[in-house]
Design a protein around this motif. Sequence first.
Motif, PDB file in Angstrom:
ATOM      1  N   ALA A  40     -98.196  -3.015  15.924  1.00 27.97           N
ATOM      2  CA  ALA A  40     -98.210  -2.986  14.451  1.00 27.97           C
ATOM      3  C   ALA A  40     -98.586  -4.359  13.896  1.00 27.97           C
ATOM      4  O   ALA A  40     -99.361  -4.466  12.936  1.00 27.97           O
ATOM      5  CB  ALA A  40     -96.850  -2.536  13.920  1.00 27.97           C
ATOM      6  N   LYS A  41     -98.051  -5.406  14.505  1.00 27.04           N
ATOM      7  CA  LYS A  41     -98.365  -6.770  14.064  1.00 27.04           C
ATOM      8  C   LYS A  41     -99.857  -7.071  14.227  1.00 27.04           C
ATOM      9  O   LYS A  41    -100.502  -7.601  13.320  1.00 27.04           O
ATOM     10  CB  LYS A  41     -97.518  -7.770  14.860  1.00 27.04           C
ATOM     11  N   ALA A  42    -100.410  -6.705  15.376  1.00 28.69           N
ATOM     12  CA  ALA A  42    -101.835  -6.941  15.624  1.00 28.69           C
ATOM     13  C   ALA A  42    -102.704  -6.092  14.696  1.00 28.69           C
ATOM     14  O   ALA A  42    -103.714  -6.569  14.166  1.00 28.69           O
ATOM     15  CB  ALA A  42    -102.166  -6.650  17.086  1.00 28.69           C
ATOM     16  N   ALA A  43    -102.315  -4.823  14.488  1.00 29.08           N
ATOM     17  CA  ALA A  43    -103.088  -3.949  13.596  1.00 29.08           C
ATOM     18  C   ALA A  43    -103.072  -4.475  12.171  1.00 29.08           C
ATOM     19  O   ALA A  43    -104.095  -4.465  11.478  1.00 29.08           O
ATOM     20  CB  ALA A  43    -102.541  -2.521  13.655  1.00 29.08           C
ATOM     21  N   GLU A  44    -101.925  -4.943  11.726  1.00 28.85           N
ATOM     22  CA  GLU A  44    -101.837  -5.490  10.361  1.00 28.85           C
ATOM     23  C   GLU A  44    -102.680  -6.754  10.231  1.00 28.85           C
ATOM     24  O   GLU A  44    -103.411  -6.924   9.249  1.00 28.85           O
ATOM     25  CB  GLU A  44    -100.379  -5.789  10.013  1.00 28.85           C
ATOM     26  N   ALA A  45    -102.609  -7.626  11.213  1.00 31.86           N
ATOM     27  CA  ALA A  45    -103.366  -8.880  11.160  1.00 31.86           C
ATOM     28  C   ALA A  45    -104.878  -8.640  11.189  1.00 31.86           C
ATOM     29  O   ALA A  45    -105.639  -9.392  10.589  1.00 31.86           O
ATOM     30  CB  ALA A  45    -102.953  -9.794  12.315  1.00 31.86           C
ATOM     31  N   GLY A  46    -105.308  -7.585  11.866  1.00 27.89           N
ATOM     32  CA  GLY A  46    -106.741  -7.290  11.960  1.00 27.89           C
ATOM     33  C   GLY A  46    -107.219  -6.237  10.986  1.00 27.89           C
ATOM     34  O   GLY A  46    -108.386  -5.834  11.032  1.00 27.89           O
ATOM     35  N   ASN A  47    -106.360  -5.792  10.089  1.00 33.93           N
ATOM     36  CA  ASN A  47    -106.690  -4.688   9.188  1.00 33.93           C
ATOM     37  C   ASN A  47    -107.989  -4.918   8.418  1.00 33.93           C
ATOM     38  O   ASN A  47    -108.791  -4.005   8.281  1.00 33.93           O
ATOM     39  CB  ASN A  47    -105.538  -4.434   8.214  1.00 33.93           C
ATOM     40  N   ASP A  48    -108.212  -6.130   7.942  1.00 35.97           N
ATOM     41  CA  ASP A  48    -109.402  -6.397   7.134  1.00 35.97           C
ATOM     42  C   ASP A  48    -110.689  -6.366   7.958  1.00 35.97           C
ATOM     43  O   ASP A  48    -111.783  -6.333   7.403  1.00 35.97           O
ATOM     44  CB  ASP A  48    -109.270  -7.737   6.406  1.00 35.97           C
TER      45      ASP A  48
END
Length: 155
Positions: free
Chosen positions: A135-143
């Motif tokens: 979840a942390k990685a997905a949020e950080a790479g969302n853009d």
Amino acid sequence: MSIIHAMPGHLIRRLNQISTSIFQERMQALGSDLTPVQFGALASLHDNPGIDQATLAGLIAYDRVTIGGVVDRMVGKGLIERRVNARDRRARQLALTDAGRALFERLLPEVEALQAEILPGLTEDERALFVALAAKAAEAGNDRSRAPLRPLDGA
């Protein structure tokens, strides 16, 4: 072992294959042909009735162009209905039908139960850590995603 077997991209692709296979097998056993994306749409519409198609796409991080086909198939299955927006007659709101709501409520416990099967070999604590890190990685790479997650305001 090949070098790719230690690369996150390869492992993520493999885990997606495993996850999709487990989901499809469970749905088939339950007499449903629902896909993971369609389940995500049901869940989002269950929690946010009356949203439009673009908002639905953002809530499940799905391509806005492709979501139209997903919605069309679900309308065809009698799970979702399109309604004219009272404030903007050109816009369409989406909502679960009674059948869509019943299917979601029937499948939710099954989908929750199969989550542990998606990460075989991990303990409960390891699964929780994996989910937190993913979840942390997905949020950080969302853009950087071609279909970013777009939660509703205030979410």
